[in-house]
Design a protein around this motif. Structure first.
Motif, mmCIF file in Angstrom:
data_model
loop_
_atom_site.group_PDB
_atom_site.id
_atom_site.type_symbol
_atom_site.label_atom_id
_atom_site.label_comp_id
_atom_site.label_asym_id
_atom_site.label_seq_id
_atom_site.Cartn_x
_atom_site.Cartn_y
_atom_site.Cartn_z
ATOM 1 N N ALA A 64 6.792 28.173 14.550
ATOM 2 C CA ALA A 64 6.250 29.058 13.516
ATOM 3 C C ALA A 64 5.986 30.451 14.063
ATOM 4 O O ALA A 64 6.323 31.464 13.432
ATOM 5 N N VAL A 65 5.380 30.511 15.245
ATOM 6 C CA VAL A 65 5.075 31.810 15.863
ATOM 7 C C VAL A 65 6.364 32.592 16.132
ATOM 8 O O VAL A 65 6.474 33.787 15.820
ATOM 9 N N LYS A 66 7.352 31.916 16.682
ATOM 10 C CA LYS A 66 8.618 32.593 16.989
ATOM 11 C C LYS A 66 9.369 32.984 15.724
ATOM 12 O O LYS A 66 9.966 34.063 15.647
ATOM 13 N N ALA A 67 9.341 32.114 14.726
ATOM 14 C CA ALA A 67 10.068 32.389 13.490
ATOM 15 C C ALA A 67 9.531 33.612 12.763
ATOM 16 O O ALA A 67 10.272 34.292 12.039
ATOM 17 N N LEU A 68 8.249 33.911 12.952
ATOM 18 C CA LEU A 68 7.639 35.093 12.342
ATOM 19 C C LEU A 68 7.805 36.343 13.196
ATOM 20 O O LEU A 68 7.306 37.418 12.836
ATOM 21 N N GLY A 69 8.491 36.212 14.316
ATOM 22 C CA GLY A 69 8.745 37.376 15.169
ATOM 23 C C GLY A 69 7.539 37.841 15.948
ATOM 24 O O GLY A 69 7.472 38.996 16.369
ATOM 25 N N ILE A 70 6.569 36.972 16.163
ATOM 26 C CA ILE A 70 5.370 37.329 16.916
ATOM 27 C C ILE A 70 5.692 37.263 18.401
ATOM 28 O O ILE A 70 6.217 36.262 18.889
ATOM 29 N N GLY A 71 5.384 38.346 19.113
ATOM 30 C CA GLY A 71 5.744 38.400 20.526
ATOM 31 C C GLY A 71 4.834 39.291 21.328
ATOM 32 O O GLY A 71 3.659 39.506 20.960
ATOM 33 N N LYS A 150 1.006 38.315 8.175
ATOM 34 C CA LYS A 150 1.519 36.989 7.906
ATOM 35 C C LYS A 150 0.391 35.964 8.061
ATOM 36 O O LYS A 150 -0.559 36.179 8.803
ATOM 37 N N ILE A 151 0.537 34.841 7.375
ATOM 38 C CA ILE A 151 -0.417 33.741 7.493
ATOM 39 C C ILE A 151 0.307 32.523 8.040
ATOM 40 O O ILE A 151 1.312 32.077 7.488
ATOM 41 N N ILE A 152 -0.210 32.008 9.161
ATOM 42 C CA ILE A 152 0.218 30.707 9.669
ATOM 43 C C ILE A 152 -0.897 29.732 9.313
ATOM 44 O O ILE A 152 -2.042 29.912 9.735
ATOM 45 N N GLU A 153 -0.574 28.721 8.550
ATOM 46 C CA GLU A 153 -1.587 27.767 8.079
ATOM 47 C C GLU A 153 -1.428 26.442 8.825
ATOM 48 O O GLU A 153 -0.449 25.737 8.648
ATOM 49 N N ASP A 154 -2.395 26.138 9.675
ATOM 50 C CA ASP A 154 -2.405 24.879 10.409
ATOM 51 C C ASP A 154 -3.172 23.856 9.574
ATOM 52 O O ASP A 154 -4.405 23.842 9.547
ATOM 53 N N CYS A 168 -3.480 22.136 0.464
ATOM 54 C CA CYS A 168 -3.440 22.841 1.740
ATOM 55 C C CYS A 168 -2.066 22.658 2.366
ATOM 56 O O CYS A 168 -1.458 21.584 2.267
ATOM 57 N N GLY A 169 -1.609 23.700 3.027
ATOM 58 C CA GLY A 169 -0.251 23.719 3.542
ATOM 59 C C GLY A 169 0.698 24.460 2.635
ATOM 60 O O GLY A 169 1.863 24.656 2.978
ATOM 61 N N SER A 170 0.201 24.893 1.477
ATOM 62 C CA SER A 170 1.026 25.651 0.537
ATOM 63 C C SER A 170 0.647 27.133 0.500
ATOM 64 O O SER A 170 1.189 27.886 -0.305
ATOM 65 N N PHE A 171 -0.259 27.558 1.387
ATOM 66 C CA PHE A 171 -0.747 28.936 1.358
ATOM 67 C C PHE A 171 -0.088 29.828 2.406
ATOM 68 O O PHE A 171 -0.057 31.047 2.261
ATOM 69 N N GLY A 172 0.400 29.262 3.491
ATOM 70 C CA GLY A 172 0.908 30.072 4.579
ATOM 71 C C GLY A 172 2.316 30.586 4.335
ATOM 72 O O GLY A 172 3.103 29.984 3.603
ATOM 73 N N ASP A 173 2.624 31.740 4.969
ATOM 74 C CA ASP A 173 4.030 32.137 5.053
ATOM 75 C C ASP A 173 4.792 31.042 5.791
ATOM 76 O O ASP A 173 5.939 30.749 5.472
ATOM 77 N N VAL A 174 4.115 30.474 6.770
ATOM 78 C CA VAL A 174 4.572 29.260 7.443
ATOM 79 C C VAL A 174 3.360 28.339 7.572
ATOM 80 O O VAL A 174 2.289 28.777 7.971
ATOM 81 N N SER A 175 3.529 27.078 7.215
ATOM 82 C CA SER A 175 2.460 26.094 7.359
ATOM 83 C C SER A 175 2.944 24.970 8.250
ATOM 84 O O SER A 175 4.138 24.661 8.280
ATOM 85 N N LEU A 194 6.527 23.956 7.007
ATOM 86 C CA LEU A 194 6.820 24.214 5.608
ATOM 87 C C LEU A 194 6.829 25.718 5.345
ATOM 88 O O LEU A 194 6.025 26.463 5.907
ATOM 89 N N THR A 195 7.731 26.151 4.485
ATOM 90 C CA THR A 195 7.791 27.551 4.089
ATOM 91 C C THR A 195 8.529 27.661 2.755
ATOM 92 O O THR A 195 9.326 26.786 2.398
ATOM 93 N N ASN A 196 8.285 28.747 2.056
ATOM 94 C CA ASN A 196 9.043 29.065 0.844
ATOM 95 C C ASN A 196 10.131 30.095 1.113
ATOM 96 O O ASN A 196 10.871 30.462 0.195
ATOM 97 N N ASP A 197 10.215 30.570 2.354
ATOM 98 C CA ASP A 197 11.129 31.650 2.713
ATOM 99 C C ASP A 197 12.418 31.061 3.296
ATOM 100 O O ASP A 197 12.392 30.400 4.340
ATOM 101 N N PHE A 198 13.541 31.336 2.657
ATOM 102 C CA PHE A 198 14.832 30.789 3.079
ATOM 103 C C PHE A 198 15.202 31.217 4.499
ATOM 104 O O PHE A 198 15.675 30.404 5.304
ATOM 105 N N GLU A 199 14.998 32.499 4.810
ATOM 106 C CA GLU A 199 15.371 33.003 6.135
ATOM 107 C C GLU A 199 14.488 32.412 7.229
ATOM 108 O O GLU A 199 14.965 32.058 8.308
#
Length: 372
Positions: A64-71, A150-154, A168-175, A194-199
């Motif tokens: 999740a962290v990598k997919a959001l480009g966090i570095g 961005k929101i990462i929802e654990d 719960c788990g439906s609020f994050g950009d990535v959960s 889980l995510t709603n974002d195709f990319e």
């Protein structure tokens, strides 16, 4: 006198049937029909478009962290009171966790403290729902929109829990979810993104599988990823468990009500019990925690329970007090008193789905004898 473990999973549904199917068909690895079925069923249950099954909740956080480009140089705001996995994923990505204290009542992160921590380097807010009650999400959603975060929802500990009626788990950009044996549903080890974002979903799928490219020659890689795949065997367990989610939630809440009713007297002796509910959720009691008035009292009661063959677990240790992070010279001179009290004085009782009523009664009897 039988030993009462802190957790016993409940595996008396279709688990054996589906596992047998895996073995008889030979689909036991990370290839097999149960994986896609589990991803689709679980993402649909939570209300997200895409599910990516992985080997653990910690693996899900790494991805999740990598997919959001966090570095390197980015900051991620998160609670200090949590398991080490979220902070570890942020730090190993080269980013910096920025910590907030806990609420003394629901034990979740203090949402009111987040905005003052936001800087130009802040990339995300990492929300961790703790022990059965959700974080107050609306203010976080507002902050994320205001500051373009961005929101990462654990949601590892709140399978089936809702916030204002939404799962719960439906609020994050990535959960992310964990399916460790102490969770409401288990695959032994395992996790889900889980995510709603195709990319984002596409990146997560690549990162869990060594970054094999779908349209590139085999064994040619343009990026680095992990082997974080879930097996077909694990997914088969997950589907069988998911089929019984409503029953599991009901059983957990009944267990919580029993402990609440029978251990209410502890409040007269300075103990804190879990909140039954908040304005936005009823507790699902992933675990049933107690916070003793002092660390010494906690140790005394835990020892007595142990002597009576009753297992307990301590609460999480704060991130700013983790020896490994002190060696890295992180979180210098930081103090979070509410979280520190929870970490020092808190522990939880046997509360797995497989626990029997007579075991619950024995736990209560030992505590009553030790306190009254």
């Amino acid at each position: 006198m039988n030993f009462i473990p802190v957790n016993t999973p409940l595996l008396n549904g279709n688990e054996l049937k589906y596992l047998t199917e895996c073995i008889e068909t030979g689909w036991i690895s990370s290839e097999g029909p149960f994986i896609k079925a589990f991803e689709d069923k679980f993402s649909s249950y939570i209300g997200q478009a895409y599910g990516i099954a992985v080997s653990s909740g910690s693996a899900a956080l790494d991805i999740a962290v990598k997919a959001l480009g966090i570095g390197v140089g980015d900051e991620v705001i998160m609670p200090t009171f949590t398991i080490i996995s979220p902070a570890q994923s942020v730090i190993t990505a080269g980013a910096v966790p920025v910590l907030v204290d806990s609420n003394p009542t629901d034990w979740n992160m203090n949402v009111a403290a987040i905005e003052s921590k936001i800087t130009r380097k802040t990339k995300a807010i990492l929300v961790v729902h703790i022990y059965g009650l959700p974080v107050d999400m609306n203010p976080i959603l507002t902050l994320a929109k205001k500051y373009k975060l961005k929101i990462i929802e654990d949601a590892a500990e709140v399978h089936g829990q809702t916030y204002k009626g939404k799962l719960c788990g439906s609020f994050g950009d990535v959960s992310i979810f964990s399916f460790y044996p102490n969770k409401h549903i288990t695959t032994g080890e395992g996790g889900m993104i889980l995510t709603n974002d195709f990319e984002i979903a596409g990146r997560c799928q690549k990162y869990r599988n060594l970054c094999f490219e779908p349209n590139a020659p085999r064994f040619v890689h343009n990026e680095l990823g992990w082997n974080y795949r879930m097996t077909n065997l694990q997914a088969a367990l997950g589907i069988a468990q998911l089929e019984r989610m409503d029953y599991f939630l009901e059983k957990k809440r009944l267990m919580g009500k029993f402990y609440q009713d029978e251990l209410h007297f502890l409040k007269d002796f300075g103990y804190l019990l879990p909140e039954k509910s908040t304005d936005y959720a009823e507790n699902i009691y992933w675990v049933f925690g107690l916070v003793a008035p002092t660390e010494q009292e906690k140790e005394r009661l835990v020892l007595l329970l142990d002597q009576n063959k009753i297992a307990t677990r301590p609460f999480f240790w704060c991130m700013h007090e983790q020896p490994v992070f002190k060696k890295m010279e992180l979180f210098k001179n930081e103090s979070y008193p509410n979280a520190e009290k929870l970490a020092r004085n808190g522990f939880y009782l046997p509360s797995g789905l497989g626990i029997e009523q007579n075991d619950l009664e024995r736990v209560v009897a030992v505590i009553r004898k030790a306190i009254v």
